[in-house]
Scaffold this active site. Sequence first.
Site, mmCIF file in Angstrom:
data_model
loop_
_atom_site.group_PDB
_atom_site.id
_atom_site.type_symbol
_atom_site.label_atom_id
_atom_site.label_comp_id
_atom_site.label_asym_id
_atom_site.label_seq_id
_atom_site.Cartn_x
_atom_site.Cartn_y
_atom_site.Cartn_z
ATOM 1 N N SER A 7 43.773 21.621 51.248
ATOM 2 C CA SER A 7 43.048 22.786 51.760
ATOM 3 C C SER A 7 42.693 23.714 50.606
ATOM 4 O O SER A 7 43.576 24.201 49.892
ATOM 5 C CB SER A 7 43.920 23.539 52.762
ATOM 6 N N GLY A 144 50.567 28.748 53.352
ATOM 7 C CA GLY A 144 51.921 29.025 52.876
ATOM 8 C C GLY A 144 52.944 29.386 53.936
ATOM 9 O O GLY A 144 53.994 29.946 53.637
ATOM 10 N N ASP A 174 48.300 20.243 60.226
ATOM 11 C CA ASP A 174 47.855 21.311 59.327
ATOM 12 C C ASP A 174 48.825 22.487 59.384
ATOM 13 O O ASP A 174 48.978 23.119 60.432
ATOM 14 C CB ASP A 174 46.445 21.749 59.771
ATOM 15 N N SER A 197 49.232 24.789 49.834
ATOM 16 C CA SER A 197 50.121 25.170 48.746
ATOM 17 C C SER A 197 50.824 23.983 48.090
ATOM 18 O O SER A 197 51.068 23.997 46.888
ATOM 19 C CB SER A 197 51.143 26.209 49.229
HETATM 20 C C1 DX5 Z 1 45.977 27.674 58.144
HETATM 21 C C2 DX5 Z 1 44.973 26.695 57.598
HETATM 22 C C3 DX5 Z 1 45.580 25.671 56.753
HETATM 23 C C4 DX5 Z 1 46.258 26.179 55.505
HETATM 24 C C5 DX5 Z 1 47.398 25.263 55.185
HETATM 25 O O1 DX5 Z 1 45.435 28.444 59.124
HETATM 26 O O2 DX5 Z 1 44.303 26.041 58.660
HETATM 27 O O3 DX5 Z 1 44.664 24.630 56.441
HETATM 28 O O4 DX5 Z 1 45.412 26.256 54.404
HETATM 29 O O5 DX5 Z 1 48.119 25.799 54.125
HETATM 30 P P1 DX5 Z 1 49.583 25.286 53.745
HETATM 31 O O6 DX5 Z 1 49.507 23.827 53.491
HETATM 32 O O7 DX5 Z 1 49.923 26.084 52.549
HETATM 33 O O8 DX5 Z 1 50.478 25.586 54.943
HETATM 34 ZN ZN ZN Z 2 43.077 24.183 58.222
#
Ligand code: DX5
Ligand code: ZN
Length: 214
Positions: A7, A144, A174, A197
Site C-alpha cells: 500500500s 499502521g 488489508d 508499513s
Molecule cells: C487502511 C488502508 C490500508 C493501509 C494498510 O485503511 O486501507 O491499505 O494502508 O496499512 P498497514 O499495512 O500499515 O496496516
Molecule cells: Zn487499503
Amino acid sequence: MIKIAPSILAADFSCLGEEVRRIEAAGAEYVHLDVMDGSFVPEITLGASVVKRLRPTSKAVFDVHLMVEHPEQQIDSFAKAGADIITFHAEAAVHAHRIVQDIRAHGCKPGLALNPGTPLAMAEELLGDLDMVLLMTVNPGYGGQKFIPSMLRKIKRLRQLLQENDITADIEVDGGINADTAPQVIAAGANVLVAGSAVYGAKNIGQAIQTLRG
Ligand code: DX5
Ligand code: ZN
C-alpha cells in the site's frame, strides 16, 4: 499463489513514482492505492489524477481501494486513470450490483470490501460476480494499525463459502499484515495480502515481500 499488494499509503508521497517502481522491482504483483475522501473515512489521500500520473511508471496491477461515499461516481475516472481492479465498500454502496457491472463494463475487475464489523452476508449475493472480496482486518482510515484477530474466522468462513459454491474470487486482506500475521491469514484462506508499513517500513523491501509471501 499468494500475491503481495504493498500500500503506497505508507510510501514517501514526495516521490510516489519512485516508490511505485521500488515495490515492482522488489517483486510485488500489485500496487495498492488507498483512496480516502474525508467522509467515509476521516483522511483525504489521493484521487484519479494521481493514479493517472503513476500509471506509466509501472506494469504492476493497479489495485484501487475506494474508501469513499458514492463510489458509483468514481468508477469512470479511476478506470480511465488506469486502474486494473476497483474495490468499493459495501457500506458505502446503495446499488452494489450495479456498481460491479459498471466496473466490469469499464474493463476493470470488481472487488467488494467489507469493514471488520460488516457481516459476510453483505457480499454473499454478489460473490459470483466479483473478482475479489477485500476483508478489512483493521477499521479503514489509517495505516499502521493492529490486526484484529477475530477476522481470521471471517476469512475462513469466506474461503469455505467460495469453495462450496465453486467460486474462484480472490480473498484480499488489508490492515496490520506483517511477518507475524501473514502466515495466519494465508492459513485461513487469504491469497492477496495488502501491506503498507510492513513493506515500506522495511530496510530491505524485497526481503519483506518474500517474508510475507511465506
Ligand atoms: C487502511 C488502508 C490500508 C493501509 C494498510 O485503511 O486501507 O491499505 O494502508 O496499512 P498497514 O499495512 O500499515 O496496516
Ligand atoms: Zn487499503
